[in-house]
Design a protein around this motif. Structure first.
Motif, PDB file in Angstrom:
ATOM      1  N   ASN A 127     -98.291  38.540 -12.817  1.00  0.00           N
ATOM      2  CA  ASN A 127     -97.230  38.865 -11.862  1.00  0.00           C
ATOM      3  C   ASN A 127     -95.963  39.392 -12.530  1.00  0.00           C
ATOM      4  N   LEU A 128     -96.037  39.726 -13.808  1.00  0.00           N
ATOM      5  CA  LEU A 128     -94.884  40.196 -14.568  1.00  0.00           C
ATOM      6  C   LEU A 128     -95.061  41.657 -14.949  1.00  0.00           C
ATOM      7  N   GLN A 129     -93.938  42.405 -14.896  1.00  0.00           N
ATOM      8  CA  GLN A 129     -93.927  43.787 -15.358  1.00  0.00           C
ATOM      9  C   GLN A 129     -92.663  44.016 -16.196  1.00  0.00           C
ATOM     10  N   PHE A 130     -92.799  44.857 -17.206  1.00  0.00           N
ATOM     11  CA  PHE A 130     -91.674  45.206 -18.065  1.00  0.00           C
ATOM     12  C   PHE A 130     -91.633  46.720 -18.229  1.00  0.00           C
ATOM     13  N   LYS A 131     -90.437  47.232 -18.499  1.00  0.00           N
ATOM     14  CA  LYS A 131     -90.311  48.650 -18.848  1.00  0.00           C
ATOM     15  C   LYS A 131     -89.230  48.819 -19.906  1.00  0.00           C
ATOM     16  N   PHE A 132     -89.414  49.826 -20.753  1.00  0.00           N
ATOM     17  CA  PHE A 132     -88.422  50.202 -21.750  1.00  0.00           C
ATOM     18  C   PHE A 132     -88.553  51.691 -21.972  1.00  0.00           C
ATOM     19  N   GLY A 133     -87.419  52.396 -21.982  1.00  0.00           N
ATOM     20  CA  GLY A 133     -87.524  53.820 -22.214  1.00  0.00           C
ATOM     21  C   GLY A 133     -86.202  54.547 -22.103  1.00  0.00           C
ATOM     22  N   TYR A 134     -86.309  55.848 -22.079  1.00  0.00           N
ATOM     23  CA  TYR A 134     -85.157  56.750 -22.001  1.00  0.00           C
ATOM     24  C   TYR A 134     -84.910  57.143 -20.550  1.00  0.00           C
ATOM     25  N   ALA A 135     -83.625  57.166 -20.151  1.00  0.00           N
ATOM     26  CA  ALA A 135     -83.249  57.570 -18.799  1.00  0.00           C
ATOM     27  C   ALA A 135     -82.027  58.480 -18.866  1.00  0.00           C
ATOM     28  N   HIS A 136     -82.074  59.571 -18.097  1.00  0.00           N
ATOM     29  CA  HIS A 136     -80.967  60.528 -18.041  1.00  0.00           C
ATOM     30  C   HIS A 136     -80.463  60.643 -16.616  1.00  0.00           C
ATOM     31  N   VAL A 137     -79.143  60.748 -16.471  1.00  0.00           N
ATOM     32  CA  VAL A 137     -78.537  61.099 -15.191  1.00  0.00           C
ATOM     33  C   VAL A 137     -77.355  62.016 -15.466  1.00  0.00           C
ATOM     34  N   SER A 138     -77.233  63.077 -14.667  1.00  0.00           N
ATOM     35  CA  SER A 138     -76.069  63.957 -14.755  1.00  0.00           C
ATOM     36  C   SER A 138     -75.695  64.392 -13.350  1.00  0.00           C
ATOM     37  N   SER A 139     -74.406  64.608 -13.131  1.00  0.00           N
ATOM     38  CA  SER A 139     -73.899  64.918 -11.795  1.00  0.00           C
ATOM     39  C   SER A 139     -73.231  66.282 -11.791  1.00  0.00           C
ATOM     40  N   HIS A 140     -73.481  67.041 -10.713  1.00  0.00           N
ATOM     41  CA  HIS A 140     -72.993  68.414 -10.634  1.00  0.00           C
ATOM     42  C   HIS A 140     -72.383  68.676  -9.257  1.00  0.00           C
ATOM     43  N   LEU A 141     -71.206  69.287  -9.260  1.00  0.00           N
ATOM     44  CA  LEU A 141     -70.496  69.603  -8.025  1.00  0.00           C
ATOM     45  C   LEU A 141     -71.199  70.727  -7.277  1.00  0.00           C
ATOM     46  N   GLY A 142     -71.267  70.616  -5.954  1.00  0.00           N
ATOM     47  CA  GLY A 142     -71.888  71.639  -5.139  1.00  0.00           C
ATOM     48  C   GLY A 142     -70.999  72.865  -4.977  1.00  0.00           C
ATOM     49  N   ASP A 143     -71.603  74.058  -5.007  1.00  0.00           N
ATOM     50  CA  ASP A 143     -70.815  75.284  -4.911  1.00  0.00           C
ATOM     51  C   ASP A 143     -70.142  75.416  -3.546  1.00  0.00           C
ATOM     52  N   GLU A 144     -70.825  75.006  -2.473  1.00  0.00           N
ATOM     53  CA  GLU A 144     -70.238  75.123  -1.137  1.00  0.00           C
ATOM     54  C   GLU A 144     -69.046  74.189  -0.967  1.00  0.00           C
TER      55      GLU A 144
ATOM     56  N   GLN B  25    -106.963  55.611 -20.312  1.00  0.00           N
ATOM     57  CA  GLN B  25    -107.098  56.470 -19.136  1.00  0.00           C
ATOM     58  C   GLN B  25    -105.989  57.527 -19.163  1.00  0.00           C
ATOM     59  N   MET B  26    -106.352  58.772 -18.944  1.00  0.00           N
ATOM     60  CA  MET B  26    -105.375  59.838 -18.781  1.00  0.00           C
ATOM     61  C   MET B  26    -105.083  60.019 -17.291  1.00  0.00           C
ATOM     62  N   LEU B  27    -103.808  60.216 -16.957  1.00  0.00           N
ATOM     63  CA  LEU B  27    -103.354  60.388 -15.575  1.00  0.00           C
ATOM     64  C   LEU B  27    -103.920  59.289 -14.677  1.00  0.00           C
ATOM     65  N   PRO B  28    -103.606  58.029 -14.982  1.00  0.00           N
ATOM     66  CA  PRO B  28    -104.183  56.915 -14.237  1.00  0.00           C
ATOM     67  C   PRO B  28    -103.661  56.854 -12.802  1.00  0.00           C
ATOM     68  N   VAL B  29    -104.453  56.205 -11.951  1.00  0.00           N
ATOM     69  CA  VAL B  29    -104.059  55.985 -10.561  1.00  0.00           C
ATOM     70  C   VAL B  29    -103.231  54.709 -10.482  1.00  0.00           C
ATOM     71  N   GLY B  30    -102.061  54.788  -9.848  1.00  0.00           N
ATOM     72  CA  GLY B  30    -101.221  53.614  -9.683  1.00  0.00           C
ATOM     73  C   GLY B  30    -100.090  53.555 -10.689  1.00  0.00           C
ATOM     74  N   ILE B  31     -99.091  52.757 -10.357  1.00  0.00           N
ATOM     75  CA  ILE B  31     -97.902  52.572 -11.180  1.00  0.00           C
ATOM     76  C   ILE B  31     -97.773  51.086 -11.523  1.00  0.00           C
ATOM     77  N   ILE B  32     -97.546  50.775 -12.790  1.00  0.00           N
ATOM     78  CA  ILE B  32     -97.366  49.377 -13.196  1.00  0.00           C
ATOM     79  C   ILE B  32     -95.985  48.876 -12.778  1.00  0.00           C
ATOM     80  N   TYR B  33     -94.943  49.672 -13.035  1.00  0.00           N
ATOM     81  CA  TYR B  33     -93.564  49.254 -12.739  1.00  0.00           C
ATOM     82  C   TYR B  33     -93.024  50.190 -11.662  1.00  0.00           C
TER      83      TYR B  33
END
Length: 253
Positions: free
Chosen positions: A99-116, A4-12
């Motif tokens: 009743n079990l779900q698993f996930k594996f993948g790439y995750a990015h986080v970056s933090s940026h100071l506010g100009d104000e 299925q492309m663009l399936p309805v619902g989220i497994i995890y």
């Protein structure tokens, strides 16, 4: 099962009390110093392709997702000045069976100071940090009974800077009425903990409780009380200690 492309619902599904999950939300709270703050998140999560069944609420099978969000901190006492923003995005491969779900993948986080914030606090730009984590994340989620979910995940950053260290762990539980709710909704409770290597495996604890509504595709709208205790939830200020008490409105995927 079929493709299925663009399936309805989220497994995890996203962790309800996870501070850096993709969602649409607004938290308003008082920090322990008495300062009034708004934390606003604008983001989302969706399935790209699935090999599995058609159940929109609790899908079974394999699914590739994409998500992203901007998590901003606004100073409610200074004209909603922008203090900082954490950006997250990722590409998890998920699998669900019974009743079990698993996930594996790439995750990015970056933090940026506010100009104000930088304008309001002279010299701050000299102290800003470039907090970045590019990680491989493995997580598992389980429903021991229909009303309860427990989960845990580990993240290892192969690229990190600005004080971030390689390892981070997250775990928690969620309690709510299973399945879609009617117009009146039902109560919920969510607790999330994180342990971060940069804090010698200390971290933070989040607790949320209140009222929720769930659609036929598993998305939820929640309103209730919010409590946070630990190192700052905005990574630009990751060395600070915070205690947050307030209320929130969360739309989760």
């Amino acid at each position: 099962w079929h493709w299925q492309m663009l399936p309805v619902g989220i497994i995890y599904h996203s962790y309800w009390a996870g501070p850096h999950e993709p969602r649409i939300s607004i938290n308003t709270f008082y920090e322990r110093t008495g300062r009034a703050i708004w934390d606003a998140t604008l983001g989302g999560r969706g399935g790209v392709v699935r090999y599995g069944n058609n159940d929109p609420l609790r899908p079974q099978g394999f699914q590739f997702d994409v998500y992203g969000a901007a998590i901003s901190r606004l100073d409610a006492e200074n004209n909603q000045d922008l203090d900082s923003t954490d950006y997250v995005f990722g590409f998890p491969l998920t699998y669900g069976i019974d009743n079990l779900q698993f996930k594996f993948g790439y995750a990015h986080v970056s933090s940026h100071l506010g100009d104000e914030y930088a304008i309001r606090e002279p010299g701050t730009l000299d102290e800003r940090i470039n907090y970045v984590r590019d990680s491989l994340v493995f997580g598992t989620s389980y429903y021991p009974i229909p009303i309860a979910r427990v989960y845990g995940e580990a993240g290892w950053a192969f690229n990190n800077s600005g004080g971030a260290q390689p390892w981070e762990f997250q775990y928690g539980t969620e309690l709510s009425k299973p399945g879609p709710t009617d117009f009146h909704g039902s109560p919920f409770l969510a607790i999330n903990g994180r342990m971060r290597e940069e804090h010698n495996y200390g971290g933070d604890l989040t607790a949320q409780t209140g009222w929720m509504w769930r659609g036929i595709d598993g998305k939820t709208l929640r309103f209730g009380a919010h409590y946070y205790n630990g190192k700052a939830s905005q990574y630009q200020f990751y060395k600070r200690f915070e205690e947050q008490v307030g209320i929130g409105l969360w739309y989760d995927f």
